[in-house]
Each structure stands twice: as C-alpha cells, then as structure tokens.
Design a protein around this motif. Structure first.
Motif, PDB file in Angstrom:
ATOM      1  N   LEU A   1      49.473  46.466  50.608  1.00 44.50           N
ATOM      2  CA  LEU A   1      49.439  45.025  50.839  1.00 44.50           C
ATOM      3  C   LEU A   1      49.570  44.672  52.319  1.00 44.50           C
ATOM      4  O   LEU A   1      49.097  43.611  52.752  1.00 44.50           O
ATOM      5  CB  LEU A   1      50.534  44.331  50.045  1.00 44.50           C
ATOM      6  N   ASP A   2      50.201  45.535  53.095  1.00 45.66           N
ATOM      7  CA  ASP A   2      50.326  45.251  54.526  1.00 45.66           C
ATOM      8  C   ASP A   2      48.957  45.205  55.202  1.00 45.66           C
ATOM      9  O   ASP A   2      48.753  44.436  56.147  1.00 45.66           O
ATOM     10  CB  ASP A   2      51.196  46.315  55.202  1.00 45.66           C
TER      11      ASP A   2
ATOM     12  N   LEU B   1      53.166  36.169  51.541  1.00 48.28           N
ATOM     13  CA  LEU B   1      53.061  37.561  51.107  1.00 48.28           C
ATOM     14  C   LEU B   1      53.400  37.692  49.629  1.00 48.28           C
ATOM     15  O   LEU B   1      52.816  38.520  48.926  1.00 48.28           O
ATOM     16  CB  LEU B   1      53.999  38.434  51.947  1.00 48.28           C
ATOM     17  N   ASP B   2      54.317  36.879  49.147  1.00 48.22           N
ATOM     18  CA  ASP B   2      54.660  36.919  47.723  1.00 48.22           C
ATOM     19  C   ASP B   2      53.468  36.516  46.863  1.00 48.22           C
ATOM     20  O   ASP B   2      53.217  37.118  45.812  1.00 48.22           O
ATOM     21  CB  ASP B   2      55.837  35.981  47.434  1.00 48.22           C
ATOM     22  N   ALA B   3      52.724  35.502  47.321  1.00 45.11           N
ATOM     23  CA  ALA B   3      51.544  35.080  46.563  1.00 45.11           C
ATOM     24  C   ALA B   3      50.493  36.180  46.550  1.00 45.11           C
ATOM     25  O   ALA B   3      49.806  36.389  45.536  1.00 45.11           O
ATOM     26  CB  ALA B   3      50.970  33.804  47.178  1.00 45.11           C
ATOM     27  N   LEU B   4      50.367  36.894  47.651  1.00 50.93           N
ATOM     28  CA  LEU B   4      49.426  38.008  47.718  1.00 50.93           C
ATOM     29  C   LEU B   4      49.840  39.106  46.737  1.00 50.93           C
ATOM     30  O   LEU B   4      49.005  39.661  46.002  1.00 50.93           O
ATOM     31  CB  LEU B   4      49.369  38.555  49.142  1.00 50.93           C
TER      32      LEU B   4
ATOM     33  N   ALA C   1      49.051  38.064  43.186  1.00 51.99           N
ATOM     34  CA  ALA C   1      47.627  38.212  42.883  1.00 51.99           C
ATOM     35  C   ALA C   1      47.303  39.667  42.588  1.00 51.99           C
ATOM     36  O   ALA C   1      46.547  39.978  41.654  1.00 51.99           O
ATOM     37  CB  ALA C   1      46.787  37.689  44.039  1.00 51.99           C
ATOM     38  N   ARG C   2      47.866  40.555  43.365  1.00 52.85           N
ATOM     39  CA  ARG C   2      47.598  41.987  43.152  1.00 52.85           C
ATOM     40  C   ARG C   2      48.093  42.443  41.790  1.00 52.85           C
ATOM     41  O   ARG C   2      47.448  43.259  41.115  1.00 52.85           O
ATOM     42  CB  ARG C   2      48.273  42.812  44.259  1.00 52.85           C
TER      43      ARG C   2
ATOM     44  N   ALA D   1      40.559  44.084  45.859  1.00 50.28           N
ATOM     45  CA  ALA D   1      40.035  44.528  47.155  1.00 50.28           C
ATOM     46  C   ALA D   1      38.872  43.652  47.596  1.00 50.28           C
ATOM     47  O   ALA D   1      38.750  43.304  48.779  1.00 50.28           O
ATOM     48  CB  ALA D   1      39.600  45.991  47.071  1.00 50.28           C
ATOM     49  N   ARG D   2      38.031  43.294  46.657  1.00 51.47           N
ATOM     50  CA  ARG D   2      36.889  42.449  46.996  1.00 51.47           C
ATOM     51  C   ARG D   2      37.333  41.026  47.325  1.00 51.47           C
ATOM     52  O   ARG D   2      36.891  40.438  48.316  1.00 51.47           O
ATOM     53  CB  ARG D   2      35.891  42.413  45.825  1.00 51.47           C
ATOM     54  N   ALA D   3      38.231  40.477  46.509  1.00 53.90           N
ATOM     55  CA  ALA D   3      38.595  39.073  46.660  1.00 53.90           C
ATOM     56  C   ALA D   3      39.538  38.829  47.836  1.00 53.90           C
ATOM     57  O   ALA D   3      39.332  37.893  48.618  1.00 53.90           O
ATOM     58  CB  ALA D   3      39.242  38.560  45.367  1.00 53.90           C
ATOM     59  N   TYR D   4      40.564  39.668  47.976  1.00 55.16           N
ATOM     60  CA  TYR D   4      41.581  39.408  48.995  1.00 55.16           C
ATOM     61  C   TYR D   4      41.473  40.317  50.217  1.00 55.16           C
ATOM     62  O   TYR D   4      42.167  40.105  51.203  1.00 55.16           O
ATOM     63  CB  TYR D   4      42.977  39.504  48.384  1.00 55.16           C
ATOM     64  N   GLY D   5      40.579  41.318  50.128  1.00 54.87           N
ATOM     65  CA  GLY D   5      40.303  42.131  51.300  1.00 54.87           C
ATOM     66  C   GLY D   5      38.918  41.877  51.847  1.00 54.87           C
ATOM     67  O   GLY D   5      38.570  42.374  52.915  1.00 54.87           O
TER      68      GLY D   5
END
Length: 477
Positions: free
Chosen positions: A236-237, A252-255, A258-259, A268-272
């Motif tokens: 996540l970092d 970061l908690d919301a991220l 989502a994961r 990976a596609r959506a948030y990366g």
C-alpha cells in the motif's frame, strides 16, 4: 503528500493560461483544486497569442477517486460562461454513466454562485444545462452512435472512462466528435480514464503516444500511476506514494479499506492505474515474472490437474497445481505432447497415482474429446476420477482467480519455456461482458494452451471435487 505525475506535458510559461481562473471556479463550486488538478488545468488550458487553446486533445489517465470529475466540472463551467453558444458534451461507455456525470456537474453549478446564470432541464434523454449569459449548453451524447453529434457544434467533448472502448469504438467517437469542432476555435477533446484491460485498445494507443512524447503538438498528456516494475503489487505504501489524492481527499485508511474489498488485479488497475494486461499481453510480463518460483509443492497436501488442447488440436498439455511452503498456490507443467490421444490415458494414470483434488477440463473447449474419453472410462472401469463440473461460470471465475492470484502474490508458477511462450502468445476475448483469456493460436503458431491448463489446475485446487478421502501425494511426471 503530493504525488508527482509519472508523465506530463510540461507547462510552457511563454503562454498564459486559464488554469488559475478555472481553479477559482472549482473552489466556488465546492471543490478546491488539489495540486495535480491545478497542474493539469494550467497546462491543458494554455492559450496562444490569439487566445486560442493550444491543445486540441487532452488525455488524462489517473487513479480512481483522484478527482477527475471535480477537475472537469469547472473546466466545462468556465467554457460555458466565457464562450458564446458553446457546445459542451459528456459521454461514457453507458449513457447512464454520462448522465450521472452530467447530473453531478449540474448539481455543483447550481450549488455555486453560477446558479443565477443557468437553467436546468433534467428530462431523461434531454438533459441540458443552459448558461443564460452565453447560450452555452452542457449535454449528454451516446458515445457509440455514429450520428450522435451530427449537425452540432462542440467546444468541449469529455469522454469519461475511455478504457471501456476498443480501438474501433474509439474511431466511432472520433468520427462523431472531431467534425463538430472544425469551426470552433480552441475546441478540445478531453479523454479521461483509469488504466484498462487487454480489451482497452483505444486508450492503450493513447497511453503509448503520451508516454513516448509526453504529449506533442496539439496533444497534452498526463498520467499518475505506480511504476510498471513494481515488484509487490500488494504494498500500500507504493500506491500511497503515487496516488495524487492521498492526503487530500483520500486517507490511507480508505485506501486500505478499498484493498480489503477488491480483487488484487482490480485494485492495482483502479488505485494504481496499473495495466495488469495490455494490447500486447493478456498478462503483463511484469506480473508474470514476479510470480516465478523454484519451490516444489509441499508433500502431503492435495494437488489438482488441468488439461488443455491447442485450438488447432496439434497437441495437448497437462499442468498441476499444489501448495508451496509459503502458502501460495503453485502451478507447473507436468507433460506436453503432440496429438491428443495420449491425454485421457495419462490423466487416468496420474489420477490413480496421486488421487488429486480435481481434474479440470473444459468440455466446451478443444479438449472436449479428452473430457468425454475420461468420463467414458470412468463409467466403464468404475475408476474414481474427480472430474470437475466446468462451464461458463467456472470459466469466468477461473480467469479472475488466476489473474488475481498472480497480481496479488498468492499464485506462483515454476518457470517453463512453454508457459512463458504461452503467456506471450495469449490474447483475450469477451464472454458475458468479461474479458477472458483466448485459446486462439498466435500468428507465429504458439498456443496459449499451457497457460490455460495452468489456470484450470489452479481452479481445481481452489475448488476440489467432493470424493472419498484422497491419499495425499505430490505430482511427478
């Protein structure tokens, strides 16, 4: 935290820009610009000596929840209050998605000081936000209609989530939109999206062009994404360091939340903004290489077999799946030969020796005769073979699980030249609106069958066939 763009057309300070005015408008509409939004606006809205926008095409590819819409809302509103009789158009894969974007924009305008200069009509199919001071209109159009914009003028066409379109569909959009801009000085086509799949051939070509030259004459390009050589797609970092809204509108908690709720490759596609696949590979080489292992299966745990036949029936392959010492699922090639007559006897032999949790063969595939032969032998001999039920639902699940396992680091493959060649050769097709791996032989004659057999074996290990308690052994060719 202000994540830098990985690719971006640079600001040319010889030219003035409307980026500042649009940023102020965004703040008045309730969404002050984040640094990345201001960067895009400052460059994309540069004007030349005539006061004409320098870039006719603006391509923006950025992660989900970054604020694409809150960037475009004041861009469109600014055009609406400054350009007489401006044509402002929104589209997306589904008309309803475009209508939702239109409604969000109309709401933001009506909640701002601009409410005094707009009139809204929300009738389904006739959505229109009219700027009374200029006569400009913000409307929705059907992306894939060849006559959608005939007879119209366009000052901005906003194509949302363009990953949903193939190259052919992209051509339809361009044929509809570009002619409407011909008589409108400074007209712009904004193409906005997160990364896509192997089917996203229109966006992929635009990404290639943008990365190669970071834009160009009349073409501005911006991309925020995690690097292609990211080794751990679960870290996540890495995502936090490259997502431009982290620390602004996303925590970061919301991220992390989502994961925890998304499949690894979709996260990976959506948030990366990471291309797990591309127009050249159904599985990214980076993802495939990261999943290599030399570790053997743990003895004493169940295994499963998957079998596939080349589309031209020139040969077949059997793969096995088992559990590695670190808990991951591993897949490996067991045997490959020309022809297919050997496959049913060999699978029966392997089943008698190893008592697998499942034997997976798609009866609707070129391996259908092998499936029928095993079913017949099982019936005739009374030999137990855990032949899995496998149809379209299982095919969709198997594809998702295989890609998710590779991306999420829960599935590994023992290096084999045939597996590597198969992955390089494998394309995609669409089944029930889901992109899945294709069985078609590549132009050089290479078959994707080994990769598909590995996928089936992994699916079998994850979904064992109920039977009498098996003797737990490991496979060896």
């Amino acid at each position: 935290m202000n994540a830098p763009a990985r690719y971006a057309t640079p600001r040319d300070h010889r030219y003035r820009t409307f980026g500042g005015k649009v940023a102020k408008l965004g703040a008045s509409m309730g969404s002050p610009f984040m640094p990345w939004q201001r960067q895009v606006a400052d460059v994309a809205l540069e004007v030349d000596e005539r006061g004409v926008y320098r870039y006719g095409v603006v391509v923006l590819t950025v992660q989900r929840r970054a604020g694409k819409t809150t960037l475009l809302q004041p861009v469109m509103a600014h055009r609406g209050i400054t350009v007489k009789r401006a044509g402002l158009w929104v589209t997306a894969q589904q008309r309803q998605d475009a209508a939702d974007t239109w409604a969000d924009t109309a709401d933001a305008v009506e909640d701002s000081p601009l409410r005094r200069v707009v009139k809204r009509r929300s009738a389904n199919g006739q959505e229109c936000l009219r700027f009374t001071s200029t006569g400009a209109k913000l409307r929705v159009f059907n992306a894939l209609s060849r006559v959608a914009l005939h007879g119209k003028n366009s000052d901005i066409v906003f194509v949302d989530e363009s990953f949903a379109f193939t190259a052919e569909q992209g051509d339809v959009i361009l044929q509809a939109a570009v002619p409407t801009m011909a008589t409108r000085p400074g007209a712009q086509l904004w193409i906005v999206s997160t990364a896509g799949t192997a089917a996203s051939t229109w966006l992929r070509e635009l990404v290639k062009k943008g990365r190669a030259q970071a834009g160009g004459p009349r073409f501005a390009y911006f991309e925020w994404s995690i690097p292609e050589d990211t080794e751990d797609l679960t870290d996540l970092d890495v995502y936090a360091a490259h997502h431009p809204a982290i620390g602004h509108t996303i925590s970061l908690d919301a991220l992390a939340d989502a994961r925890s709720t998304m499949k690894a490759h979709e996260f990976a596609r959506a948030y990366g903004n990471f291309w797990v696949s591309s127009d050249e590979w159904a599985i990214s080489p980076v993802v495939w290489d990261a999943a290599r292992t030399r570790a053997p299966f743990l003895p004493g745990l169940p295994i499963a077999f998957g079998a596939e036949v080349a589309a031209d029936r020139s040969g077949g392959i059997i793969c096995a799946a088992g559990t590695l010492a670190d808990g991951r699922t591993g897949v490996e090639v067991v045997e490959h030969r020309g022809g297919i007559g050997w496959m049913a006897p060999r699978l029966l032999e392997l089943t008698a020796r190893h008592r697998p949790a499942a034997v997976v063969i798609d009866p609707g595939s070129p391996a259908g005769p092998v499936h029928r032969a095993i079913a017949e032998q099982r019936k005739r001999r009374g030999q137990w073979v855990p032949l899995a039920e496998f149809g379209t639902p299982e095919l969709l699940d198997a594809n998702t699980e295989f890609l998710d396992g590779l991306t999420g680091g829960t599935l590994a493959h023992r290096s084999h030249e045939r597996l590597d060649a198969a992955v390089r050769a494998m394309g995609t097709r669409t089944v029930r609106e889901q992109v899945v791996f294709s069985r078609l032989v590549a132009e050089d004659g290479t078959s994707p069958a080994p990769a598909l057999a590995a996928m089936l074996a992994a699916h079998g290990l994850a979904h064992p066939v109920p039977n009498e308690k098996p003797a737990l052994t490991v496979a060896s060719g």
